[in-house]
Design a protein around this motif. Structure first.
Motif, PDB file in Angstrom:
ATOM      1  N   GLY A 195    -105.309  34.593  50.412  1.00 50.73           N
ATOM      2  CA  GLY A 195    -104.024  34.949  49.825  1.00 50.73           C
ATOM      3  C   GLY A 195    -104.226  35.326  48.380  1.00 50.73           C
ATOM      4  N   SER A 196    -103.629  34.563  47.470  1.00 51.68           N
ATOM      5  CA  SER A 196    -103.793  34.860  46.048  1.00 51.68           C
ATOM      6  C   SER A 196    -104.650  33.816  45.342  1.00 51.68           C
ATOM      7  N   THR A 197    -105.400  33.039  46.119  1.00 47.71           N
ATOM      8  CA  THR A 197    -106.258  32.006  45.555  1.00 47.71           C
ATOM      9  C   THR A 197    -107.732  32.417  45.686  1.00 47.71           C
ATOM     10  N   VAL A 198    -108.455  32.280  44.574  1.00 46.26           N
ATOM     11  CA  VAL A 198    -109.861  32.665  44.513  1.00 46.26           C
ATOM     12  C   VAL A 198    -110.692  31.410  44.273  1.00 46.26           C
ATOM     13  N   VAL A 199    -111.789  31.261  45.006  1.00 46.26           N
ATOM     14  CA  VAL A 199    -112.679  30.113  44.817  1.00 46.26           C
ATOM     15  C   VAL A 199    -113.988  30.622  44.202  1.00 46.26           C
ATOM     16  N   LEU A 200    -114.363  30.038  43.054  1.00 52.49           N
ATOM     17  CA  LEU A 200    -115.569  30.414  42.347  1.00 52.49           C
ATOM     18  C   LEU A 200    -116.536  29.237  42.261  1.00 52.49           C
ATOM     19  N   TYR A 201    -117.841  29.548  42.249  1.00 50.22           N
ATOM     20  CA  TYR A 201    -118.864  28.497  42.223  1.00 50.22           C
ATOM     21  C   TYR A 201    -120.027  28.909  41.351  1.00 50.22           C
ATOM     22  N   ARG A 202    -120.602  27.941  40.641  1.00 52.53           N
ATOM     23  CA  ARG A 202    -121.836  28.216  39.908  1.00 52.53           C
ATOM     24  C   ARG A 202    -122.806  27.095  40.184  1.00 52.53           C
ATOM     25  N   THR A 243    -111.185  23.318  50.078  1.00 50.46           N
ATOM     26  CA  THR A 243    -109.883  23.010  50.678  1.00 50.46           C
ATOM     27  C   THR A 243    -109.291  21.730  50.094  1.00 50.46           C
ATOM     28  N   LYS A 244    -110.145  20.887  49.519  1.00 56.45           N
ATOM     29  CA  LYS A 244    -109.684  19.603  48.993  1.00 56.45           C
ATOM     30  C   LYS A 244    -109.281  19.640  47.523  1.00 56.45           C
ATOM     31  N   ILE A 245    -109.519  20.768  46.850  1.00 56.47           N
ATOM     32  CA  ILE A 245    -109.168  20.840  45.427  1.00 56.47           C
ATOM     33  C   ILE A 245    -107.959  21.738  45.187  1.00 56.47           C
ATOM     34  N   LYS A 246    -107.287  21.503  44.075  1.00 57.59           N
ATOM     35  CA  LYS A 246    -106.123  22.304  43.699  1.00 57.59           C
ATOM     36  C   LYS A 246    -106.551  23.357  42.668  1.00 57.59           C
ATOM     37  N   PRO A 247    -105.813  24.472  42.600  1.00 54.74           N
ATOM     38  CA  PRO A 247    -106.138  25.493  41.598  1.00 54.74           C
ATOM     39  C   PRO A 247    -106.070  24.912  40.180  1.00 54.74           C
ATOM     40  N   ILE A 248    -107.099  25.165  39.389  1.00 60.65           N
ATOM     41  CA  ILE A 248    -107.167  24.671  38.014  1.00 60.65           C
ATOM     42  C   ILE A 248    -106.543  25.676  37.060  1.00 60.65           C
ATOM     43  N   ILE A 249    -106.745  26.950  37.340  1.00 61.64           N
ATOM     44  CA  ILE A 249    -106.306  28.005  36.426  1.00 61.64           C
ATOM     45  C   ILE A 249    -105.361  28.960  37.147  1.00 61.64           C
ATOM     46  N   ASN A 250    -104.294  29.338  36.442  1.00 58.86           N
ATOM     47  CA  ASN A 250    -103.367  30.347  36.945  1.00 58.86           C
ATOM     48  C   ASN A 250    -103.507  31.599  36.095  1.00 58.86           C
ATOM     49  N   ILE A 251    -103.628  32.746  36.762  1.00 58.96           N
ATOM     50  CA  ILE A 251    -103.688  34.012  36.036  1.00 58.96           C
ATOM     51  C   ILE A 251    -102.340  34.695  36.227  1.00 58.96           C
ATOM     52  N   GLY A 252    -101.648  34.926  35.121  1.00 58.21           N
ATOM     53  CA  GLY A 252    -100.287  35.465  35.160  1.00 58.21           C
ATOM     54  C   GLY A 252    -100.225  36.955  34.907  1.00 58.21           C
ATOM     55  N   LYS A 253     -99.080  37.387  34.382  1.00 60.48           N
ATOM     56  CA  LYS A 253     -98.841  38.820  34.223  1.00 60.48           C
ATOM     57  C   LYS A 253     -99.723  39.482  33.166  1.00 60.48           C
ATOM     58  N   ASN A 254    -100.341  38.681  32.281  1.00 64.39           N
ATOM     59  CA  ASN A 254    -101.260  39.256  31.295  1.00 64.39           C
ATOM     60  C   ASN A 254    -102.598  39.635  31.914  1.00 64.39           C
ATOM     61  N   GLY A 255    -102.839  39.173  33.137  1.00 65.68           N
ATOM     62  CA  GLY A 255    -104.059  39.539  33.848  1.00 65.68           C
ATOM     63  C   GLY A 255    -105.260  38.756  33.354  1.00 65.68           C
ATOM     64  N   ILE A 256    -106.435  39.345  33.542  1.00 64.83           N
ATOM     65  CA  ILE A 256    -107.682  38.682  33.181  1.00 64.83           C
ATOM     66  C   ILE A 256    -107.986  38.987  31.716  1.00 64.83           C
ATOM     67  N   THR A 257    -107.712  38.017  30.850  1.00 69.55           N
ATOM     68  CA  THR A 257    -107.949  38.177  29.417  1.00 69.55           C
ATOM     69  C   THR A 257    -109.230  37.442  29.021  1.00 69.55           C
ATOM     70  N   ASP A 258    -109.670  37.658  27.793  1.00 69.73           N
ATOM     71  CA  ASP A 258    -110.873  36.971  27.296  1.00 69.73           C
ATOM     72  C   ASP A 258    -110.681  35.457  27.302  1.00 69.73           C
ATOM     73  N   SER A 259    -109.476  35.008  26.942  1.00 72.51           N
ATOM     74  CA  SER A 259    -109.228  33.559  26.912  1.00 72.51           C
ATOM     75  C   SER A 259    -109.265  32.961  28.316  1.00 72.51           C
ATOM     76  N   VAL A 260    -108.796  33.713  29.301  1.00 74.77           N
ATOM     77  CA  VAL A 260    -108.854  33.256  30.706  1.00 74.77           C
ATOM     78  C   VAL A 260    -110.316  33.147  31.148  1.00 74.77           C
ATOM     79  N   LEU A 261    -111.110  34.145  30.799  1.00 75.73           N
ATOM     80  CA  LEU A 261    -112.532  34.136  31.170  1.00 75.73           C
ATOM     81  C   LEU A 261    -113.254  32.952  30.530  1.00 75.73           C
TER      82      LEU A 261
END
Length: 86
Positions: free
Chosen positions: A79-86, A14-32
């Motif tokens: 909503g449209s925000t995804v939180v990922l963790y490793r 809740t304290k962090i802002k989105p780092i990456i935006n995924i646009g109309k090109n969807g999930i591409t190799d460069s996004v991954l």
């Protein structure tokens, strides 16, 4: 992952802002690649997905694919925000 750890990560997210935006090109190799790089550096990241990025599937399905492709744990989808963790 236990519930307490998950709760702690959601709280941290809740304290962090989105780092990456995924646009109309969807999930591409460069996004991954960028997500992998950011997770390695920050361990917990937020990804904002535009409505047009879902490619006809819901955000939870896309988020699950994203987590699987980047070998991360899906912590939360709000909503449209995804939180990922490793």
């Amino acid at each position: 992952m236990d519930k307490e750890k998950l709760y702690q990560l959601k709280n941290e997210a809740t304290k962090i802002k989105p780092i990456i935006n995924i646009g109309k090109n969807g999930i591409t190799d460069s996004v991954l690649e960028e997500i992998k790089k950011q997770v390695k550096a920050n361990r917990l990241i937020k990804v904002k997905m535009l409505k047009t990025s879902a490619e006809g599937e819901n955000i939870k399905t896309s988020a699950a694919k994203l987590a699987e492709a980047t070998k991360t744990t899906l912590v939360d989808v709000r909503g449209s925000t995804v939180v990922l963790y490793r």
